[in-house]
Design an enzyme around this catalytic site. Sequence first.
Site, PDB file in Angstrom:
ATOM      1  N   GLU A 102      52.814  -7.675 -28.898  1.00 28.97           N
ATOM      2  CA  GLU A 102      51.633  -8.100 -29.659  1.00 28.97           C
ATOM      3  C   GLU A 102      51.211  -7.003 -30.629  1.00 28.97           C
ATOM      4  OE1 GLU A 102      49.818 -10.278 -30.713  1.00 28.97           O
ATOM      5  OE2 GLU A 102      48.908 -11.596 -29.221  1.00 28.97           O
ATOM      6  N   ASP A 103      50.516  -7.405 -31.677  1.00 24.18           N
ATOM      7  CA  ASP A 103      49.949  -6.433 -32.599  1.00 24.18           C
ATOM      8  C   ASP A 103      48.706  -5.796 -31.995  1.00 24.18           C
ATOM      9  OD1 ASP A 103      48.583  -8.858 -32.724  1.00 24.18           O
ATOM     10  OD2 ASP A 103      48.429  -8.893 -34.906  1.00 24.18           O
ATOM     11  N   ASP A 106      42.475  -7.800 -28.170  1.00 28.36           N
ATOM     12  CA  ASP A 106      41.045  -7.713 -28.489  1.00 28.36           C
ATOM     13  C   ASP A 106      40.263  -8.161 -27.249  1.00 28.36           C
ATOM     14  OD1 ASP A 106      38.675  -7.588 -30.000  1.00 28.36           O
ATOM     15  OD2 ASP A 106      39.004  -9.497 -30.969  1.00 28.36           O
ATOM     16  N   PHE A 155      37.215  -4.357 -37.112  1.00 24.83           N
ATOM     17  CA  PHE A 155      38.254  -5.245 -37.626  1.00 24.83           C
ATOM     18  C   PHE A 155      39.298  -4.442 -38.403  1.00 24.83           C
ATOM     19  CE2 PHE A 155      40.177  -8.302 -40.539  1.00 24.83           C
ATOM     20  CZ  PHE A 155      40.576  -9.256 -39.622  1.00 24.83           C
ATOM     21  N   ARG A 168      48.913  -7.774 -44.649  1.00 28.73           N
ATOM     22  CA  ARG A 168      49.965  -7.518 -43.648  1.00 28.73           C
ATOM     23  C   ARG A 168      50.990  -6.506 -44.138  1.00 28.73           C
ATOM     24  NH1 ARG A 168      49.349 -11.488 -39.661  1.00 28.73           N
ATOM     25  NH2 ARG A 168      48.781 -13.562 -40.384  1.00 28.73           N
TER      26      ARG A 168
END
Length: 177
Positions: A102-103, A106, A155, A168
Site C-alpha cells: 500500500e501507499d 490512514d 494530506f 502522482r
Amino acid sequence: MESVIIKDKKFEVSITASAISQRVKELGAKLNEDLKNTRPIFVSVLNGSFLFAADLFREIKMDAEITFIRVSSYEGTQSTGSVKSVVGIKESLEGRTVVIIEDIVDTGDTAVYLINELKKQNPKQVLFASLLLKPDALKHPVKIDYVGFEVPNDFLVGYGLDYDGLGRNLKDIYTLA
Ligand code: 5GP
Ligand code: MG
C-alpha cells in the site's frame, strides 16, 4: 522550502525522493531476509502504490510474483469512511506468503478490509507493507509489518499519491501547506 500548486492547493516537500529511495532499499533488504525461504506473491493496491510497488519489487531477490488490485476509499482530501472493492485477484493465494503493498495507511479501514478479504483464500500468511503510516489516524488495531515512514495526520501527495488524480508523478512526497 520547495512547494507545488495542485489545482487550488499548495503543497510543500516533506519526504525527498532520495530519502524514499533509501528507505525502499532498506524495506527490500528486510523482506529479502524475512522471506528468504518463501516464494511470495506481492499484491499492489492500485492506484496509489504503483510507484512504491515498482521500486520495492525491484529490490526483491528471491523468486516472487506480483499482482494488482484496486480499492477505493478516498475522495478529495477527506476519507469517505467506506471501502469499496473494485478489482479482485485471479491468482490462487492458497498456502502462499502474501505481501500487500500500500501507499499509505490512514484510518486502517482499507488495510483491515484487504487483510480479511485475502485471508479468505487460505494463504499461509498475509504481511502488509505500507510506504506511509499515519499512527494518529488509525482506528483499528492492525499490524503493519513493514512501514516506510510514520507521518503526521496531514494530506500528502506525490510518489503515487494523488490529489483528485493529480500529483502522482511528483518524485518527492509533499504535504498540504
Ligand atoms: P484508510 O482506509 O487507511 O483510511 O485509507 C487508505 C487509502 O486512503 C490509501 O490507500 C490512500 O489511497 C488514501 N489516503 C489516505 N491518506 C491519504 C493522503 O494523505 N493522501 C492521499 N493522496 N491519499 C490518502
Ligand atoms: Mg492506497
